[in-house]
Scaffold this motif. Structure first.
Motif, PDB file in Angstrom:
ATOM      1  N   ARG A 163      26.041  -4.938  59.902  1.00  0.00           N
ATOM      2  CA  ARG A 163      25.854  -4.705  61.272  1.00  0.00           C
ATOM      3  C   ARG A 163      24.522  -4.824  61.499  1.00  0.00           C
ATOM      4  N   HIS A 197      23.593  -8.642  61.452  1.00  0.00           N
ATOM      5  CA  HIS A 197      24.028  -9.207  62.598  1.00  0.00           C
ATOM      6  C   HIS A 197      23.298  -9.142  63.706  1.00  0.00           C
ATOM      7  N   LEU A 201      31.826  -7.762  59.962  1.00  0.00           N
ATOM      8  CA  LEU A 201      31.573  -6.626  60.845  1.00  0.00           C
ATOM      9  C   LEU A 201      33.239  -6.220  61.001  1.00  0.00           C
TER      10      LEU A 201
END
Length: 185
Positions: free
Chosen positions: A80, A83, A134
């Motif tokens: 996360r 990203h 994710l």
């Protein structure tokens, strides 16, 4: 499922690091007083930048350098966080490419539009490649460390090497639309 950046290889991460390194080095040189005014800030200053823009370049060098260190070291260590980092780099570099494209300075456009566009595309590609992580279902790609050393998960339905007909054992999806024959019957 834990995200392990060291176990995942990427063909575009070196492009991101190279672009970030080039931008950082350029900003450091501007802050130090290099005569690259025509290549920065719209080309409004020939030679050395004024003090206020040199300070701005120093701050920019810290930001771009921090991003380069984060990409190089794989920090933050979660999918996360990675990203979010690459998504932010995509947006910032995309805006930077558009701003550089609008610059009145031809040398600035020729130098920085390709660099910032390459950074935006490479960061977008890297952010997009993190999406399966994710969701908790990483995909296997050629070049992954797990695929190279022969390690596989016997319970992974995407592992084609163990059972090439695994899809036949999966439950069928219901039809989206009823056929005409079943409607008329």
């Amino acid at each position: 499922m834990r995200y392990e950046p060291a176990g995942r290889t990427s063909s575009v991460r070196p492009v991101v690091v190279a672009c970030l390194g080039g931008i950082t080095a350029f900003q450091v040189s501007l802050a130090a007083g290099a005569p690259f005014g025509a290549l920065s800030y719209g080309g409004g200053y020939e030679g050395v930048l004024p003090t206020s823009l040199r300070v701005a370049s120093g701050v920019a060098a810290l930001v771009w350098g921090s991003a380069m260190v984060a990409v190089t070291t794989g920090r933050p260590g979660s999918a996360r966080g990675q990203h979010a980092l690459f998504t932010a780099l995509t947006g910032i570099a995309g805006v930077g490419a558009m701003v550089n494209l609008a610059s009145p300075s031809l040398p600035e456009r020729l130098l920085w539009v390709p660099v910032t566009a390459a950074l935006a595309v490479a960061a977008w590609h890297e952010a997009r490649s993190l999406r399966p992580w994710l969701a908790g279902t990483p995909t296997r790609r050629r070049g992954d460390a797990a695929a190279q050393d022969g390690a596989s998960d016997p319970h992974d339905p995407r592992d084609e090497d163990d059972d090439p007909d695994w899809y036949r054992t999966q439950p069928r999806m219901p039809a989206r639309h009823a056929s005409r024959e079943s409607v008329s019957a």
